[in-house]
Motif scaffolding. Structure first.
Motif, PDB file in Angstrom:
ATOM      1  N   ASP A  55       4.293   6.337  -8.921  1.00 38.79           N
ATOM      2  CA  ASP A  55       3.419   6.467 -10.084  1.00 38.79           C
ATOM      3  C   ASP A  55       3.813   5.408 -11.111  1.00 38.79           C
ATOM      4  OD1 ASP A  55       1.810   7.192 -12.161  1.00 38.79           O
ATOM      5  OD2 ASP A  55       2.825   9.091 -12.595  1.00 38.79           O
ATOM      6  N   GLU A  84       2.179   1.666  -3.487  1.00 40.54           N
ATOM      7  CA  GLU A  84       1.109   2.085  -4.386  1.00 40.54           C
ATOM      8  C   GLU A  84       0.836   3.591  -4.267  1.00 40.54           C
ATOM      9  OE1 GLU A  84      -3.598   0.978  -5.293  1.00 40.54           O
ATOM     10  OE2 GLU A  84      -2.501   0.002  -3.648  1.00 40.54           O
ATOM     11  N   LYS A  85       0.883   4.103  -3.062  1.00 40.29           N
ATOM     12  CA  LYS A  85       0.598   5.519  -2.843  1.00 40.29           C
ATOM     13  C   LYS A  85       1.770   6.415  -3.241  1.00 40.29           C
ATOM     14  CE  LYS A  85      -2.745   4.893   0.927  1.00 40.29           C
ATOM     15  NZ  LYS A  85      -3.014   5.108   2.375  1.00 40.29           N
ATOM     16  N   ALA A  86       2.988   5.898  -3.136  1.00 40.73           N
ATOM     17  CA  ALA A  86       4.167   6.745  -3.348  1.00 40.73           C
ATOM     18  C   ALA A  86       4.702   6.712  -4.771  1.00 40.73           C
ATOM     19  CB  ALA A  86       5.276   6.317  -2.382  1.00 40.73           C
ATOM     20  N   GLU A 121       0.828  -1.200   0.000  1.00 41.42           N
ATOM     21  CA  GLU A 121       0.000   0.000   0.000  1.00 41.42           C
ATOM     22  C   GLU A 121       0.870   1.261   0.000  1.00 41.42           C
ATOM     23  OE1 GLU A 121      -3.651   2.050   2.579  1.00 41.42           O
ATOM     24  OE2 GLU A 121      -2.683   0.193   3.271  1.00 41.42           O
ATOM     25  N   LYS A 122       1.969   1.233   0.749  1.00 44.60           N
ATOM     26  CA  LYS A 122       2.874   2.388   0.755  1.00 44.60           C
ATOM     27  C   LYS A 122       3.500   2.603  -0.614  1.00 44.60           C
ATOM     28  CE  LYS A 122       4.034   2.972   5.591  1.00 44.60           C
ATOM     29  NZ  LYS A 122       5.101   3.290   6.557  1.00 44.60           N
TER      30      LYS A 122
END
Length: 615
Positions: free
Chosen positions: A217, A213-215, A210-211
């Protein structure tokens, strides 16, 4: 079933055969993105899920679904073609650590110990079951380096998740760094875990992903690189498994991974047309597609609008692209072309004898009564043929009361009648044919499938085929099984080419006068030309009846490929010396060799080896 609740989820993205084992739960991955929902399985877009992230999370969408929605004592994960083997003895494996089997049929599952009782009994004894470690063909690569240099990966992604471990799970970090420097690891996101461990693993894994995926691109990643979270999870899974193995007192079992090459369901083919359905069946492999294409084109060129042509190709490896091109060749409303993958039914029949230029595809026709239960009659054609007449006329042959219709084989008659002295003994004493001059050539057959089903099972025919090194393989088998139950048709429907210029002169010329004259008459107006023998027009463009093949080939998408193959073969053989082996084959010495070096003897095989050295 008594004992712990064990649920092993089998990730599927298409229709496939999942063994009927109570522990196995097929689940469609990426169901939220799929055009249709697969019947008879779970779907990862129900309940709490990340199904819509399947393009980057791959099979992890099934793992997430099971974590959030299923209740079990043990959770396991297989792929639709990749399982863990519970066999007592290891199977031969590749460098990656996987065993390969043709398909996941009953025999293969038994070999792998994949049954409810064996699996449940084994799983209940352990806290964790993992795949045996595998490596890479490039033995110098470690797990980190291989990820970094792979064209579908980005080194920065792996470095990022390792950084997350360093920051969020510092106690695990030294183990992670030691693991990724290993040359062997745990692959494919496969395991079976007790519930508590499974919950711990998922909380750890998805927090890291998840980290990322968020950080990061990934919108500009390629289609393959877009699967980044599935790729990263494979390394993270190995890190976690190695960590708990080294730091916990767990009962751990390592099992071999097994890959099933074919898990497609057997198709159920019914007649393609409601009326005037002329069914013609072929056997081919992917390499043979260019030559099969010429045959199909010749059928289309001589077809009548009054008939419907139901064409079926038996195969094991023809690529989807080639199948699509073949189908696009025949756009007419009265043509249907379909493909039947026989990997699964053929897997039951191992160790079938082969010789010379024959390939295993020759045996496919013995399975036709079983493969096509909704057909009562079909025409079978070898793929090394060209059609010069409307094959629907052949289909209309009345075979009521017969097993099949075929053409007498003047070539075999000549072999029997003196060209190959050993042939008479073989035919009389081994095959035990009562009417040897009624031996038929099996490249063209009109098969009464309904009568075959009443007379023989496929297993009986295959058992006979495997019981002896028959000289002409399944052709000999069919002649033994159908003797006295054959309707003979015009030899023009199966005209053998004059192979190397000796077939007519030296072999058919020895056949009984009636058969010789019948063959020579058929040659003047052939309805089917059969390039029987090891030499074909695409290897010798000046061979007998080659022009008919080239005329058909020029109207296919593969004509240039055929020319390129032939050019490469000719270039590879130049300068080409006439071999002693060819000299004996083409000369009057062959009958003499047959006397002193009979077929099937050690003396003859030794002579072949000696002559081939002179090439």
């Amino acid at each position: 079933m008594n004992g712990p609740n064990i649920q092993i989820f089998v990730s599927c993205h298409k229709e496939c055969v999942v063994p009927d084992v109570p522990l196995l739960r097929p689940i469609q991955v990426g169901a939220a993105l799929a055009e249709r929902r697969l019947a008879g399985m779970l779907h990862d877009d129900e309940g709490e899920n990340i199904s819509a992230k399947n393009k980057s999370y791959c099979e992890l969408t099934a793992q997430y679904w099971a974590w959030k929605n299923a209740d079990a004592d043990y959770y396991g994960f297989f792929h639709y073609r990749r399982y863990l083997s519970f066999a007592r003895e290891p199977l031969p494996a590749d460098a990656f650590g996987e065993a390969h089997l043709p398909c996941n049929d009953e025999a293969a599952l038994k070999k792998c110990g994949i049954d409810g009782e064996t699996m449940a009994k084994t799983i209940a004894q352990y806290d964790l079951i993992v795949p045996q470690e595998g490596g890479f063909p490039e033995r110098s690569l470690n797990l980190y380096r291989q990820y970094c240099i792979a064209p579908v990966h980005h080194k920065s992604d792996l470095d990022f998740v390792l950084g997350v471990i360093r920051e969020d799970y510092p106690a695990m970090y030294p183990y992670a760094m030691r693991y990724i420097k290993r040359k062997k690891g745990y692959f494919c996101n496969m395991f079976i875990m007790k519930k508590e461990l499974f919950d711990e693993y998922n909380r750890w894994l998805f927090s890291i992903l998840e980290k990322h995926e968020k950080a990061v691109d990934i919108s500009a990643y390629s289609d393959q690189a877009m699967r980044v979270h599935g790729f990263l999870a494979e390394r993270l899974c190995g890190i976690f498994l190695d960590y708990v193995e080294r730091t916990r007192s767990l009962r751990i079992l390592k099992l071999q991974r097994v890959f099933f090459d074919n898990v497609d369901p057997e198709p159920v083919l019914r007649p393609a047309f409601a009326k005037d359905n002329a069914a013609i069946v072929f056997s081919a492999n992917d390499f043979y597609v260019p030559y099969l294409a010429a045959l199909l084109r010749s059928i289309e060129q001589h077809a009548s609008p009054r008939h419907n042509y139901d064409l079926i190709v038996l195969h094991r490896d023809i690529r989807p692209r080639h199948r699509a091109l073949l189908q696009a060749m025949l756009p007419r409303d009265n043509f249907s072309l379909r493909f039947f993958d026989v990997t699964r039914p053929m897997s039951r029949y191992a160790h079938l004898p082969l010789r010379g230029h024959f390939r295993v595809e020759t045996y496919f026709r013995l399975l036709l009564p079983e493969l096509l239960p909704d057909y009562d009659k079909i025409v079978y054609l070898d793929s090394d043929m060209i059609v010069c007449a409307d094959v629907a006329e052949l289909y209309e042959t009345d075979v009521e009361g017969y097993l099949l219709a075929a053409c007498r084989d003047a070539d075999t008659a000549g072999l029997y009648n003196g060209y190959e002295p050993q042939k008479k003994k073989y035919t009389d004493e081994v095959m035990k044919l009562k009417a040897p001059y009624d031996y038929f050539q099996a490249g063209m057959l009109v098969l009464n499938l309904a009568q075959f089903r009443k007379t023989y099972t496929a297993e009986e025919m295959m058992r006979l085929a495997a019981s002896y090194q028959w000289e002409l393989l399944d052709q000999d088998v069919l002649n033994m099984l159908a003797e006295g139950k054959v309707r003979f048709v015009d030899t023009a429907w199966n005209v053998l080419v004059d192979w190397r210029g000796i077939r007519i002169r030296d072999i058919i010329g020895r056949a009984p006068q009636e058969l010789y004259q019948d063959y020579m008459r058929a040659r003047r107006a052939p309805k089917i030309i059969h390039y029987a023998g090891p030499d074909k027009p695409w290897t010798d463009p000046e061979s007998d009846f080659a022009e008919e093949f080239w005329q058909a080939s020029r109207a296919t998408p593969w004509h240039e490929a055929v020319l390129a193959r032939m050019s490469r073969a000719l270039a590879g053989n130049a300068p080409r010396r006439r071999s002693l082996y060819r000299a004996v084959e083409d000369s009057l010495l062959r009958p003499i060799a047959g006397v002193f070096f009979p077929v099937g003897t050690r003396r003859r095989e030794a002579l072949k080896k000696l002559l081939r050295r002179g090439r």
